[in-house]
Design an enzyme around this catalytic site. Structure first.
Site, PDB file in Angstrom:
ATOM      1  CG  ASP A  89      -1.961   1.068   1.268  1.00  0.00           C
ATOM      2  OD1 ASP A  89      -2.950   1.033   0.502  1.00  0.00           O
ATOM      3  OD2 ASP A  89      -1.757   1.987   2.068  1.00  0.00           O
ATOM      4  CG  HIS A 138      -5.815  -2.945  -0.083  1.00  0.00           C
ATOM      5  ND1 HIS A 138      -5.049  -2.388  -1.092  1.00  0.00           N
ATOM      6  CD2 HIS A 138      -5.473  -2.277   1.061  1.00  0.00           C
ATOM      7  CE1 HIS A 138      -4.304  -1.422  -0.586  1.00  0.00           C
ATOM      8  NE2 HIS A 138      -4.528  -1.342   0.716  1.00  0.00           N
TER       9      HIS A 138
END
Length: 325
Positions: free
Chosen positions: A107, A302
């Site tokens: 991320d 994610h």
């Protein structure tokens, strides 16, 4: 903090004018692997990778990055630009007497890892990034490009720009924030979820995420309680300030236009990661001139290293075997 493994240690390291709380494992003198987490996470997000990497013979350094957990949280927004974030981790190498490391980022940690060989080329042996691919420099300031792209539609990074607004929403109920983020960013909501996220209107970011039916099977209540406890104590402003430096990062790195990364690189992402809906993977050759491998993990969302730890560990270990230290 729940320890990811009894063989790990935790300590505070002075670096680049701040203190970082670092989870450390493995033997000093072994090749160093830095693990850089994303938003809103902690070094704890690497709990499945730290023991596996140490057992394989690496010296692992996983910090709570500045703004998070047990690390310093400077007040100034500009204290969170890409120069400070990369210099923090270079300081960890200095602390253990290591010249270079493999930088692994997920991320927001991925842009830190991608920038490291451009800003500190002598300190990087390899880069592995999860979720966020290597992207060429934009022709205009990022927020200007996003405003043109999204128009009146909602885009969370633009929503994060105004100090205090997203902070109030996320800080209002940290348990709700973490529950919805961990359970709602899987890409499994389909077109309706994507339309709700992008629809114009006053709703905030967490309001737009679905309330999950229980926790995902890859995270326990104890684990999510650890995140909730930490963010209840620190708030989310430190992490949000990273987003508020997108334009500053662009303005202060003009010299990197056209620069490429020559060290070995690995990119991993889940096919269900919503980040891939607005980041392109087809321009990597403009950024990376060295060996490059891309791995897409089918059905993963994610939070890749937590959702699919065995697959991520296997790919990381295979990649690191080919690195020249």
């Amino acid at each position: 903090m729940p320890s990811p493994d009894p063989t790990t240690t935790e300590r505070l390291v002075d670096t680049n004018g701040v203190q970082l709380r670092v989870i450390e494992a493995g033997d000093r003198g072994a090749p160093v692997v830095i693990l850089a987490h994303g938003f809103p996470e902690l070094a704890y997000s690497w709990r499945h990778q730290i023991p596996a990497l140490a057992e394989a013979g690496y010296h692992v350094l996983a910090p709570d990055q500045r703004g998070y957990g047990g690390s310093s949280r400077p007040e100034a927004v500009e204290a969170y630009d890409i120069h400070e974030l990369t210099a923090d981790l270079v300081g960890l190498l200095d602390d253990v007497g290591a010249e270079r490391a493999a930088w692994v980022g997920h991320d927001w940690g991925a842009p830190v890892a991608w920038h490291a060989p451009l800003l500190h080329p002598d300190r990087v042996a390899a880069v592995a990034a999860l979720s966020v691919p290597a992207l060429p420099r934009s022709h205009v300031a990022p927020t200007k490009a996003w405003r043109k792209l999204f128009g009146e539609n909602f885009f969370y990074i633009l929503y994060f720009q105004e100090p205090g607004v997203a902070d109030a929403e996320l800080n209002g109920d940290p348990a709700r924030t973490m529950r919805r983020m961990m359970g709602g960013l899987t890409g499994s909501g389909g077109p309706e979820a994507m339309l709700k996220m992008a629809a114009p209107g006053p709703q905030g970011f967490i309001d737009r995420l679905p309330e999950p039916d229980g926790l995902p099977d890859w995270i326990s209540q104890e684990e999510i309680d650890h995140y909730v406890s930490e963010f209840s104590r620190t708030g989310f402003t430190g992490g949000l300030n990273w987003y508020r430096n997108f334009d500053r990062n662009w303005e202060t790195t003009a010299e990197l236009d056209g620069a490429t990364i020559g060290v070995p690189c690995l990119f991993m992402a889940g096919t269900g990661d919503p980040v891939l809906s607005f980041t392109s993977r087809d321009r990597v050759s403009e950024v990376i001139s060295g060996p490059y491998r891309e791995v897409m993990i089918d059905g993963a969302g994610h939070w890749l290293q937590q959702e699919r730890p065995d697959e991520v560990n296997a790919e990381l270990l295979g990649f690191l075997k080919g690195v020249t230290w």
